[in-house]
Write a protein that holds these residues in place. Sequence first.
Motif, PDB file in Angstrom:
ATOM      1  N   SER A  86       0.811  -1.223   0.000  1.00  0.00           N
ATOM      2  CA  SER A  86       0.000   0.000   0.000  1.00  0.00           C
ATOM      3  C   SER A  86       0.844   1.272   0.000  1.00  0.00           C
ATOM      4  CB  SER A  86      -0.931   0.001   1.221  1.00  0.00           C
ATOM      5  OG  SER A  86      -0.179  -0.053   2.418  1.00  0.00           O
ATOM      6  N   ASN A  87       2.156   1.128   0.232  1.00  0.00           N
ATOM      7  CA  ASN A  87       3.057   2.290   0.215  1.00  0.00           C
ATOM      8  C   ASN A  87       3.727   2.500  -1.140  1.00  0.00           C
ATOM      9  OD1 ASN A  87       2.681   3.091   2.957  1.00  0.00           O
ATOM     10  ND2 ASN A  87       3.974   1.380   3.592  1.00  0.00           N
ATOM     11  N   GLY A  88       3.277   1.771  -2.153  1.00  0.00           N
ATOM     12  CA  GLY A  88       3.801   2.001  -3.497  1.00  0.00           C
ATOM     13  C   GLY A  88       5.067   1.231  -3.794  1.00  0.00           C
ATOM     14  N   PRO A 116       3.700   6.288  -5.270  1.00  0.00           N
ATOM     15  CA  PRO A 116       2.637   5.724  -4.427  1.00  0.00           C
ATOM     16  C   PRO A 116       1.835   4.643  -5.146  1.00  0.00           C
ATOM     17  CG  PRO A 116       1.991   7.875  -5.267  1.00  0.00           C
ATOM     18  CD  PRO A 116       3.425   7.677  -5.667  1.00  0.00           C
ATOM     19  N   ALA A 117       1.100   3.861  -4.366  1.00  0.00           N
ATOM     20  CA  ALA A 117       0.247   2.802  -4.927  1.00  0.00           C
ATOM     21  C   ALA A 117      -1.031   3.397  -5.496  1.00  0.00           C
ATOM     22  CB  ALA A 117      -0.083   1.770  -3.857  1.00  0.00           C
ATOM     23  N   ILE A 118      -1.689   2.620  -6.354  1.00  0.00           N
ATOM     24  CA  ILE A 118      -2.952   3.038  -6.962  1.00  0.00           C
ATOM     25  C   ILE A 118      -3.956   1.905  -6.819  1.00  0.00           C
ATOM     26  CG2 ILE A 118      -4.098   3.693  -9.131  1.00  0.00           C
ATOM     27  CD1 ILE A 118      -1.369   4.765 -10.052  1.00  0.00           C
ATOM     28  N   GLY A 119      -5.186   2.236  -6.433  1.00  0.00           N
ATOM     29  CA  GLY A 119      -6.264   1.244  -6.454  1.00  0.00           C
ATOM     30  C   GLY A 119      -6.362   0.358  -5.230  1.00  0.00           C
ATOM     31  N   GLU A 120      -5.622   0.646  -4.164  1.00  0.00           N
ATOM     32  CA  GLU A 120      -5.642  -0.217  -2.979  1.00  0.00           C
ATOM     33  C   GLU A 120      -7.013  -0.285  -2.322  1.00  0.00           C
ATOM     34  OE1 GLU A 120      -3.430  -2.180  -1.208  1.00  0.00           O
ATOM     35  OE2 GLU A 120      -2.105  -2.079  -2.913  1.00  0.00           O
ATOM     36  N   ALA A 121      -7.780   0.791  -2.439  1.00  0.00           N
ATOM     37  CA  ALA A 121      -9.065   0.849  -1.735  1.00  0.00           C
ATOM     38  C   ALA A 121     -10.031  -0.237  -2.198  1.00  0.00           C
ATOM     39  CB  ALA A 121      -9.695   2.226  -1.923  1.00  0.00           C
ATOM     40  N   ASN A 122      -9.877  -0.702  -3.428  1.00  0.00           N
ATOM     41  CA  ASN A 122     -10.804  -1.688  -3.973  1.00  0.00           C
ATOM     42  C   ASN A 122     -10.219  -3.099  -3.999  1.00  0.00           C
ATOM     43  OD1 ASN A 122     -12.914   0.196  -4.629  1.00  0.00           O
ATOM     44  ND2 ASN A 122     -11.608   0.938  -6.284  1.00  0.00           N
ATOM     45  N   ALA A 123      -9.228  -3.360  -3.153  1.00  0.00           N
ATOM     46  CA  ALA A 123      -8.561  -4.661  -3.187  1.00  0.00           C
ATOM     47  C   ALA A 123      -9.504  -5.779  -2.741  1.00  0.00           C
ATOM     48  CB  ALA A 123      -7.323  -4.638  -2.306  1.00  0.00           C
TER      49      ALA A 123
END
Length: 371
Positions: free
Chosen positions: A279-281, A294-301
Motif C-alpha cells: 500500500s506504500n507504493g 505511491p500505490a494506486i487502487g488499494e481501496a478496492n482490493a
Amino acid sequence: MGAEATLVTTTNSNSGEAPLVLGLQAAALIDHVARVDWSLLDQLPGERGGSIPVAIEELEHILKEVKTHVISSPDESLPMKTMAGGSVANTIRGLSAGFGVSCGIIGACGDDEQGQLFVSNMSSHAVNLERLRMKKGSTAQCVCLVDESGNRTMRPCLSSAVKLHPKEDDLTRADFKGCKWLLMRYAIFNIEVIQAAIKVAKQEGLLVSLDLASFEMVRNYKSPLLQLLESGNIDLCFANEDEATELLRGRNGEHDADPEAALEFLGKHCQWAVVTLGSNGCIAKHGKEIVRVPAIGEANAIDATGAGDLFAGGFLYGLVRGLSLEECCKVGSCSGGTVIRSLGGEVPPESWQWMYKQMQIKGLPLPDIQL
C-alpha cells in the motif's frame, strides 16, 4: 527436447516472429481460485496465508471441500475460477492482453486436461506458445483460497508435474533468437533451468529480468540467489518488501535491513532494481537515479493474487516504450492495481479499462491496443 516432448501449436502463434518478451516458466500451472469462509482454512494443516505443497489426492479433496465453503459474490459470475497460473504466466498474459506487447512463454505442460486449459487460456490472450513443450504426464495445479480479508492460502501440487529439462535439449539458442527480454522467477527446484536459460539468453543478447518469488525462497536458498545477482547477468530485479529485507538479513551483521538498503544492494548488480511496498507504493533505482511512487487502487482490493506480477508487466511495458524510471513505476502501479479488483491473476476487460483511465489521468502513454 526429449523423445516424449512435442511443440504446442495454436491458431494465435505468430510463426517466424520472435516475441519481444519471453517468459520462462519451467512447469505450466493451472490455478483454481475461490473465495472461502474461515472454517475451510481451519481444516487445512499449516498456517493461513502460507503455501504448502500437497499430493494430488489432497488437492482433489480440497477442491471438493471448496464447493461447500465458497463465498459467493454478486460481482463474480463463477464461485471458483480456473485459469493459467504462475507468476511468469500472469505477467506475460497481462503484457500481451493489456499492453499489446508481443510475448511468448517457454516451458512444459502435460498432455492432460489441465495442459489443454493452460494452452487455451494463454493463446486466447495472444501469447505465443511455439516454445511450450507438451510432454506425457500431468500439469501442475494450485488451489488458491482467498479469505474474507482478501488474504490467500495456497496449496500447490507440483511434485509429479512435467517441466523443462535443460539436459534434454529443451532450451536452444533458436528459442531465444530475436527476443529482447527473458522474464524469470527465482525457484530453487528450477535452478538448473534458470542458469541454463540465462547462459543462452546472454549468448543471444537478451536482457534478463528476475523476480525474487517469496521471502521463504530468499531465506532458504540465499546463496545461489546471491550468485545469480552478483554474476552481473540479471539486468532487472523485482522484489517485494519482505523479499528485499530478507535478502540482506544476516549480511554484514544486519538484522533489520530496510527496503532502501536492499534497493541500494540490488542496484549495484542490476541495471534496474525495484522494491514494491504494498500500500506504500514502490521504490526503484536505475544508475544513480532513485524514485518513489505511491500505490494506486488499494481501496478496492479483493484479492492480492498477481499484484506483483502485473506490476512487473506494467514496468516492463514502460521500459519497452522507453519511458523514464518514474513513469515505468507509475505504469507498474496502475497495472498492479488492475488485478486486485477481482479473483485470480487474470485481469478482466473492465479492469483494463480502469487502468487506461488511470494512465490517462497521469499523462502516461496508452498502449496501441484498446479493449
